[in-house]
Design a protein around this motif. Sequence first.
Motif, PDB file in Angstrom:
ATOM      1  N   VAL A   1       0.670  -1.240   0.016  1.00  0.00           N
ATOM      2  CA  VAL A   1       0.058  -0.083   0.286  1.00  0.00           C
ATOM      3  C   VAL A   1       0.938   1.228  -0.019  1.00  0.00           C
ATOM      4  O   VAL A   1       0.740   2.260  -0.861  1.00  0.00           O
ATOM      5  N   MET A   2       1.795   1.318   0.874  1.00  0.00           N
ATOM      6  CA  MET A   2       2.846   2.428   0.760  1.00  0.00           C
ATOM      7  C   MET A   2       3.494   2.851  -0.142  1.00  0.00           C
ATOM      8  O   MET A   2       4.109   3.938  -0.506  1.00  0.00           O
ATOM      9  N   TYR A   3       3.532   1.987  -1.288  1.00  0.00           N
ATOM     10  CA  TYR A   3       4.205   2.289  -2.693  1.00  0.00           C
ATOM     11  C   TYR A   3       3.280   3.532  -3.328  1.00  0.00           C
ATOM     12  O   TYR A   3       4.116   4.218  -4.028  1.00  0.00           O
ATOM     13  N   ARG A   4       2.265   3.571  -3.230  1.00  0.00           N
ATOM     14  CA  ARG A   4       1.069   4.337  -3.709  1.00  0.00           C
ATOM     15  C   ARG A   4       0.828   5.649  -2.897  1.00  0.00           C
ATOM     16  O   ARG A   4       0.276   6.684  -3.389  1.00  0.00           O
ATOM     17  N   LEU A   5       0.939   5.477  -1.394  1.00  0.00           N
ATOM     18  CA  LEU A   5       0.322   6.258  -0.591  1.00  0.00           C
ATOM     19  C   LEU A   5       1.312   7.735  -0.529  1.00  0.00           C
ATOM     20  O   LEU A   5       2.538   7.521  -0.399  1.00  0.00           O
ATOM     21  N   VAL A   6       0.621   8.761  -0.818  1.00  0.00           N
ATOM     22  CA  VAL A   6       1.437  10.233  -0.848  1.00  0.00           C
ATOM     23  C   VAL A   6       1.017  11.071   0.290  1.00  0.00           C
ATOM     24  O   VAL A   6      -0.357  11.157   0.416  1.00  0.00           O
ATOM     25  N   VAL A   7       1.791  11.070   1.271  1.00  0.00           N
ATOM     26  CA  VAL A   7       1.600  11.865   2.463  1.00  0.00           C
ATOM     27  C   VAL A   7       2.464  12.783   2.638  1.00  0.00           C
ATOM     28  O   VAL A   7       3.650  12.692   2.854  1.00  0.00           O
ATOM     29  N   ARG A   8       2.049  14.045   3.143  1.00  0.00           N
ATOM     30  CA  ARG A   8       2.892  15.237   3.204  1.00  0.00           C
ATOM     31  C   ARG A   8       3.640  15.116   4.696  1.00  0.00           C
ATOM     32  O   ARG A   8       4.931  15.301   4.723  1.00  0.00           O
ATOM     33  N   ARG A   9       2.849  14.531   5.593  1.00  0.00           N
ATOM     34  CA  ARG A   9       3.617  14.561   6.969  1.00  0.00           C
ATOM     35  C   ARG A   9       3.684  13.143   7.311  1.00  0.00           C
ATOM     36  O   ARG A   9       3.217  12.574   7.969  1.00  0.00           O
ATOM     37  N   LEU A  10       4.583  12.386   6.395  1.00  0.00           N
ATOM     38  CA  LEU A  10       4.774  10.959   6.607  1.00  0.00           C
ATOM     39  C   LEU A  10       5.227  10.525   8.102  1.00  0.00           C
ATOM     40  O   LEU A  10       4.854   9.717   8.343  1.00  0.00           O
TER      41      LEU A  10
ATOM     42  N   LEU B   1      -6.481 -12.102  19.019  1.00  0.00           N
ATOM     43  CA  LEU B   1      -4.978 -12.064  18.702  1.00  0.00           C
ATOM     44  C   LEU B   1      -4.324 -11.915  17.145  1.00  0.00           C
ATOM     45  O   LEU B   1      -3.452 -10.968  16.833  1.00  0.00           O
ATOM     46  N   SER B   2      -5.139 -12.796  16.252  1.00  0.00           N
ATOM     47  CA  SER B   2      -4.748 -12.546  15.027  1.00  0.00           C
ATOM     48  C   SER B   2      -5.131 -11.222  14.402  1.00  0.00           C
ATOM     49  O   SER B   2      -4.361 -10.557  13.808  1.00  0.00           O
ATOM     50  N   VAL B   3      -6.216 -10.814  14.946  1.00  0.00           N
ATOM     51  CA  VAL B   3      -6.832  -9.274  14.413  1.00  0.00           C
ATOM     52  C   VAL B   3      -5.966  -8.249  14.782  1.00  0.00           C
ATOM     53  O   VAL B   3      -5.461  -7.419  14.196  1.00  0.00           O
ATOM     54  N   GLY B   4      -5.522  -8.430  16.298  1.00  0.00           N
ATOM     55  CA  GLY B   4      -4.528  -7.339  16.898  1.00  0.00           C
ATOM     56  C   GLY B   4      -3.128  -7.361  16.178  1.00  0.00           C
ATOM     57  O   GLY B   4      -2.718  -6.600  15.738  1.00  0.00           O
ATOM     58  N   ALA B   5      -2.702  -8.788  15.992  1.00  0.00           N
ATOM     59  CA  ALA B   5      -1.502  -8.816  15.202  1.00  0.00           C
ATOM     60  C   ALA B   5      -1.067  -8.350  13.771  1.00  0.00           C
ATOM     61  O   ALA B   5      -0.471  -7.625  13.603  1.00  0.00           O
ATOM     62  N   PHE B   6      -2.474  -8.291  13.147  1.00  0.00           N
ATOM     63  CA  PHE B   6      -2.419  -7.827  11.553  1.00  0.00           C
ATOM     64  C   PHE B   6      -2.684  -6.191  11.676  1.00  0.00           C
ATOM     65  O   PHE B   6      -1.966  -5.764  11.036  1.00  0.00           O
ATOM     66  N   ILE B   7      -3.226  -5.855  12.538  1.00  0.00           N
ATOM     67  CA  ILE B   7      -3.375  -4.369  12.676  1.00  0.00           C
ATOM     68  C   ILE B   7      -1.954  -3.767  13.345  1.00  0.00           C
ATOM     69  O   ILE B   7      -1.518  -2.904  12.661  1.00  0.00           O
ATOM     70  N   GLY B   8      -1.152  -4.504  14.132  1.00  0.00           N
ATOM     71  CA  GLY B   8       0.046  -4.186  14.482  1.00  0.00           C
ATOM     72  C   GLY B   8       1.055  -4.218  13.550  1.00  0.00           C
ATOM     73  O   GLY B   8       1.855  -3.138  13.286  1.00  0.00           O
ATOM     74  N   GLY B   9       0.713  -5.421  12.499  1.00  0.00           N
ATOM     75  CA  GLY B   9       1.698  -5.357  11.271  1.00  0.00           C
ATOM     76  C   GLY B   9       1.628  -4.010  10.436  1.00  0.00           C
ATOM     77  O   GLY B   9       2.439  -3.613   9.806  1.00  0.00           O
ATOM     78  N   LEU B  10       0.322  -3.791  10.190  1.00  0.00           N
ATOM     79  CA  LEU B  10      -0.001  -2.563   9.388  1.00  0.00           C
ATOM     80  C   LEU B  10       0.737  -1.226   9.858  1.00  0.00           C
ATOM     81  O   LEU B  10       1.534  -0.800   9.018  1.00  0.00           O
ATOM     82  N   GLY B  11       0.539  -0.903  11.303  1.00  0.00           N
ATOM     83  CA  GLY B  11       1.162   0.159  11.468  1.00  0.00           C
ATOM     84  C   GLY B  11       2.581  -0.075  11.810  1.00  0.00           C
ATOM     85  O   GLY B  11       3.198   1.263  11.558  1.00  0.00           O
ATOM     86  N   MET B  12       3.257  -0.827  12.256  1.00  0.00           N
ATOM     87  CA  MET B  12       4.750  -1.083  12.140  1.00  0.00           C
ATOM     88  C   MET B  12       5.307  -0.789  10.825  1.00  0.00           C
ATOM     89  O   MET B  12       6.310  -0.037  10.699  1.00  0.00           O
ATOM     90  N   GLU B  13       4.774  -1.291   9.826  1.00  0.00           N
ATOM     91  CA  GLU B  13       5.253  -1.225   8.537  1.00  0.00           C
ATOM     92  C   GLU B  13       5.147   0.111   7.972  1.00  0.00           C
ATOM     93  O   GLU B  13       6.233   0.966   7.223  1.00  0.00           O
ATOM     94  N   VAL B  14       4.093   0.911   8.214  1.00  0.00           N
ATOM     95  CA  VAL B  14       3.949   2.479   7.860  1.00  0.00           C
ATOM     96  C   VAL B  14       5.233   3.176   8.683  1.00  0.00           C
ATOM     97  O   VAL B  14       5.831   3.994   7.764  1.00  0.00           O
ATOM     98  N   PHE B  15       5.345   2.867   9.693  1.00  0.00           N
ATOM     99  CA  PHE B  15       6.499   3.825  10.565  1.00  0.00           C
ATOM    100  C   PHE B  15       7.770   3.178   9.921  1.00  0.00           C
ATOM    101  O   PHE B  15       8.643   4.050   9.599  1.00  0.00           O
ATOM    102  N   ALA B  16       8.124   2.101   9.621  1.00  0.00           N
ATOM    103  CA  ALA B  16       9.256   1.452   9.058  1.00  0.00           C
ATOM    104  C   ALA B  16       9.607   2.330   7.738  1.00  0.00           C
ATOM    105  O   ALA B  16      10.925   2.707   7.688  1.00  0.00           O
ATOM    106  N   ILE B  17       8.825   2.243   6.823  1.00  0.00           N
ATOM    107  CA  ILE B  17       8.873   3.099   5.538  1.00  0.00           C
ATOM    108  C   ILE B  17       8.902   4.553   5.855  1.00  0.00           C
ATOM    109  O   ILE B  17       9.678   5.170   5.010  1.00  0.00           O
ATOM    110  N   ALA B  18       8.035   5.071   6.504  1.00  0.00           N
ATOM    111  CA  ALA B  18       8.187   6.434   6.913  1.00  0.00           C
ATOM    112  C   ALA B  18       9.607   6.892   7.667  1.00  0.00           C
ATOM    113  O   ALA B  18       9.874   8.114   7.340  1.00  0.00           O
ATOM    114  N   TRP B  19      10.166   6.041   8.697  1.00  0.00           N
ATOM    115  CA  TRP B  19      11.295   6.439   9.236  1.00  0.00           C
ATOM    116  C   TRP B  19      12.536   6.382   8.054  1.00  0.00           C
ATOM    117  O   TRP B  19      13.324   7.419   8.131  1.00  0.00           O
TER     118      TRP B  19
END
Length: 411
Positions: A275-284, A311-329
């Motif tokens: 998803v992050m390949y296409r997402l354009v955010v000014r304050r990444l 726990l699977s739902v939580g882990a999936f949500i956590g994975g989404l959030g962690m990857e946004v930060f990894a690419i943003a950082w």
Amino acid sequence: MPPEINSGASPWALPAFRWFFTGRVVSLLGTSMVSVALAFAVLQEGRPDDLGLVLAAESVPLVVFLLFGGVIADRFPRRVVLLCANLGAGVAQGAVAVLFLTDSYHLPAIMALEFVNGASAALTLPAMMGIVPEIVAKSQAQRANSLLGSSRNAVTVAGPAVAGLLVAGVGGGWAIAIDAATYFVAAFCLTRVRLPKTLRKTGSGTWADLREGWREFRSRSWVWTVVASFGIINCVSVAVWSVLGPRIAERTIGSQGWGLVLSVHAAGLLVMSIVMYRLVVRRLLALGLVSISFAAVPLFVLGFEPSILWLSVGAFIGGLGMEVFAIAWATSIQQHIPENVLSRVTSYDALGSFVAIPIGQLLVGPAVSAAGEKSVAIIGGALFFVAALVPLAWPSVRGLSTMSNEPAPAG
């Protein structure tokens, strides 16, 4: 800017990026396999305590030499640094494979070879972050990091499974030999990466370079506040998720359920990297911090007698959030840190992350004894959530802008 870089094109259009990407994927595949293969090979041939010594022999030089790896990567061509690091790791892992394949298990020799492997990793991490802006335009850094993240996450899902099959079929020694081969393939790919010569600073000593890197690191509040925050986050995450998580899972959802949860977490990482390949955010960077605060969700779930579903739902949500930060950082660092100090700043960042890991591993036992598993998981989730959002109190963090992925208008 290198002649072949086009800020409006996809990173995949650049031959240098394609070779770099290929080598990185191959190397990551081997690395993801060897963690399983080496563990089982040592457990089969040696004593139970040997595995801890082998892993420590690799992790200690990674921490000790990390800052020096940043100096080297800023002083010499990063492509050459990565090439030498891959060759060194390939030779070391190849020798380890020979020891196992010839039934010549010798703990001190394996520890010495893994020490070399850890030192090679200390060179790789700072150079890896610094070479991306040399290959692609800074405005394309987010897309490049998304592609690299997608491959990393896909390999993380597939690599351990492949290693398990190899260990069961032909033994850990052959899986380690394949890992060694992947380093040589990665080194070959790096020889195909064509970059313009970069004038590096000479004449200053190592300690002067380290002091300069530290000045650059601490002069940017958006850098050191996030790194300090992630010292807490990594400490909590390792303690609750990596150490306490399997203990709770053993008496609730079982080892198979925990394996499923980890796979779902990896799937979240993979989906978001695409998803992050296409997402354009000014304050990444600000988005990354808000997103990773949701990675506290699975820690909270652990504290409430988790089911596989929740726990699977939580882990999936956590994975989404962690990857946004990894690419943003990674994108923020590559776009806003000067190229001549980029690897040193990265090494200070990585050191802050690695130092926190053993602290969490050591503290979780006494914390559980004092407060119980549920309380530690819930308190850990709260600390994680707050620590992720605290850096947003700094205007330099909230206001850090991202260079657009879109091509500049004509004219």
